[in-house]
Design a protein around this motif. Structure first.
Motif, PDB file in Angstrom:
ATOM      1  N   ASN A   2       0.618  -1.241  -0.171  1.00  0.00           N
ATOM      2  CA  ASN A   2       0.199  -0.054   0.132  1.00  0.00           C
ATOM      3  C   ASN A   2       1.293   1.602  -0.162  1.00  0.00           C
ATOM      4  OD1 ASN A   2      -1.972   1.917   1.476  1.00  0.00           O
ATOM      5  ND2 ASN A   2      -2.970   0.882   0.794  1.00  0.00           N
ATOM      6  N   VAL A   3       0.748   2.223  -0.976  1.00  0.00           N
ATOM      7  CA  VAL A   3       1.997   3.433  -0.992  1.00  0.00           C
ATOM      8  C   VAL A   3       1.228   3.651  -0.385  1.00  0.00           C
ATOM      9  CG1 VAL A   3       1.974   5.646  -2.611  1.00  0.00           C
ATOM     10  CG2 VAL A   3       1.661   3.030  -3.710  1.00  0.00           C
ATOM     11  N   SER A   4       0.557   4.382   0.268  1.00  0.00           N
ATOM     12  CA  SER A   4       0.217   5.121   1.592  1.00  0.00           C
ATOM     13  C   SER A   4       0.741   4.630   2.723  1.00  0.00           C
ATOM     14  CB  SER A   4      -1.113   4.955   2.296  1.00  0.00           C
ATOM     15  OG  SER A   4      -2.201   6.046   1.319  1.00  0.00           O
ATOM     16  N   ASP A   5       0.895   3.577   3.079  1.00  0.00           N
ATOM     17  CA  ASP A   5       1.990   2.814   3.893  1.00  0.00           C
ATOM     18  C   ASP A   5       3.021   2.869   3.688  1.00  0.00           C
ATOM     19  OD1 ASP A   5       2.107   1.365   7.337  1.00  0.00           O
ATOM     20  OD2 ASP A   5       2.878  -0.155   5.256  1.00  0.00           O
ATOM     21  N   SER A   8       4.365   6.133   4.676  1.00  0.00           N
ATOM     22  CA  SER A   8       4.044   6.858   5.507  1.00  0.00           C
ATOM     23  C   SER A   8       5.209   7.301   6.682  1.00  0.00           C
ATOM     24  CB  SER A   8       3.275   6.321   6.392  1.00  0.00           C
ATOM     25  OG  SER A   8       2.842   6.236   7.639  1.00  0.00           O
ATOM     26  N   LYS A  10       4.053   8.844   9.607  1.00  0.00           N
ATOM     27  CA  LYS A  10       2.839   9.162  10.887  1.00  0.00           C
ATOM     28  C   LYS A  10       3.434   8.678  12.374  1.00  0.00           C
ATOM     29  CE  LYS A  10      -1.539   9.114  12.325  1.00  0.00           C
ATOM     30  NZ  LYS A  10      -2.524   8.287  12.094  1.00  0.00           N
ATOM     31  N   ASN A  34       2.952  15.571   7.801  1.00  0.00           N
ATOM     32  CA  ASN A  34       2.299  14.081   8.086  1.00  0.00           C
ATOM     33  C   ASN A  34       2.524  13.378   8.954  1.00  0.00           C
ATOM     34  OD1 ASN A  34       2.054  13.061   4.635  1.00  0.00           O
ATOM     35  ND2 ASN A  34       3.723  14.524   5.009  1.00  0.00           N
ATOM     36  N   SER A 239      10.770   7.122   4.990  1.00  0.00           N
ATOM     37  CA  SER A 239       9.963   5.859   5.334  1.00  0.00           C
ATOM     38  C   SER A 239      10.180   4.633   5.119  1.00  0.00           C
ATOM     39  CB  SER A 239       8.836   6.406   4.229  1.00  0.00           C
ATOM     40  OG  SER A 239       9.105   6.221   2.693  1.00  0.00           O
TER      41      SER A 239
END
Length: 260
Positions: A2-5, A8, A10, A34, A239
């Motif tokens: 998953n690109v968001s993960d 990330s 966060k 972010n 990341s």
């Protein structure tokens, strides 16, 4: 994947030195926006405090002001101790960005000019990194290492006029980053260098005001760098997407270094 993960940051804990202006401020802003908890360090205490308040009010991350003079070992040690007390579980990302430049013709370049630039741009990077190794080791694992990101420069790669100590310090920092990567890789800490081209900052302010249009044309992209350009590069390195990258010099200059 998953690109968001994958990209990330966060909930990561991040320290940005020289974080109250220029590229350091861009990076602090990008990480806070972010979801990271970012400590900004600068010799300019009032600016540090103001930036921390502004960025925290925007969120979704948090920004904490930790002013320090990184030319003083006592200040470096105090900075480490403060973060150790606030972050007992360790530090995810150290961004060594603090730096200065002296511009002068070769005949008038002084010993003080040379010493000040090398001491902040090169020597302090080594000792800040060294003192933070225990906190970085606490967070680093084989699959998700902690990160050290050093701000180098295309001036350490390509010619730039009358910045003798600055160019030498950045070329040295590029090589130092590779040497540190060899020592720290087995300890689950990656070490990489970004080499920015021309971005708005206190260092570039004067010559951008004087000749910004022509300077922009030197880049193959026909412009100077924007915050997203440098933030994107650092978030990549910090990341999961950058967890297998170490000992590299990531040039972020729109092609400037191959045209000058």
């Amino acid at each position: 994947m998953n690109v968001s993960d994958l990209f990330s940051v966060k909930n990561k804990t991040v320290l940005v030195t020289g974080g109250s202006s220029g590229i350091g401020l861009m990076l602090a802003t990008g990480f806070v926006e972010n979801g990271a908890r970012v400590y900004v360090c600068s010799i300019m205490a009032d600016d540090c405090d103001r930036i921390a308040e502004e960025l925290t009010s925007r969120g979704p991350g948090e920004c904490i002001s930790l002013p320090a003079d990184l030319l003083k070992m006592s200040d470096i040690e105090k900075l480490v101790e403060t973060i150790k007390n606030r972050e007992p579980d360790g530090l995810d990302v150290l961004i060594n960005n603090a730096g200065i430049m002296t511009v002068a013709p070769i005949d008038s370049y002084t010993e003080a000019d040379f010493d000040n630039v090398l001491n902040l741009n090169l020597k302090s990077v080594f000792f800040v990194s060294q003192k933070f190794i225990p906190l970085l080791e606490k967070k680093g694992t084989a699959s998700d290492p902690s990160r050290i990101i050093n701000t180098g420069s295309v001036s350490g790669i390509a010619y730039q006029e009358n910045v003798f100590a600055y160019s030498a310090s950045k070329a040295g920092l590029h090589h130092l980053s590779k040497s540190m990567a060899v020592s720290l890789g087995p300890r689950h800490i990656t070490v990489n260098c970004i080499a920015p081209g021309i971005f708005p900052s206190l260092i570039t302010k004067e010559f951008l005001e004087r000749d910004g249009e022509n300077i922009a044309k030197l880049s193959l992209m026909g412009r100077i760098g924007r915050p997203n350009d440098i933030v994107g590069a650092c978030i990549y390195l910090a990341s999961k997407a950058g967890s297998y990258i170490t000992g590299t010099i990531l040039v972020v200059d729109g092609g400037l270094s191959i045209t000058t």
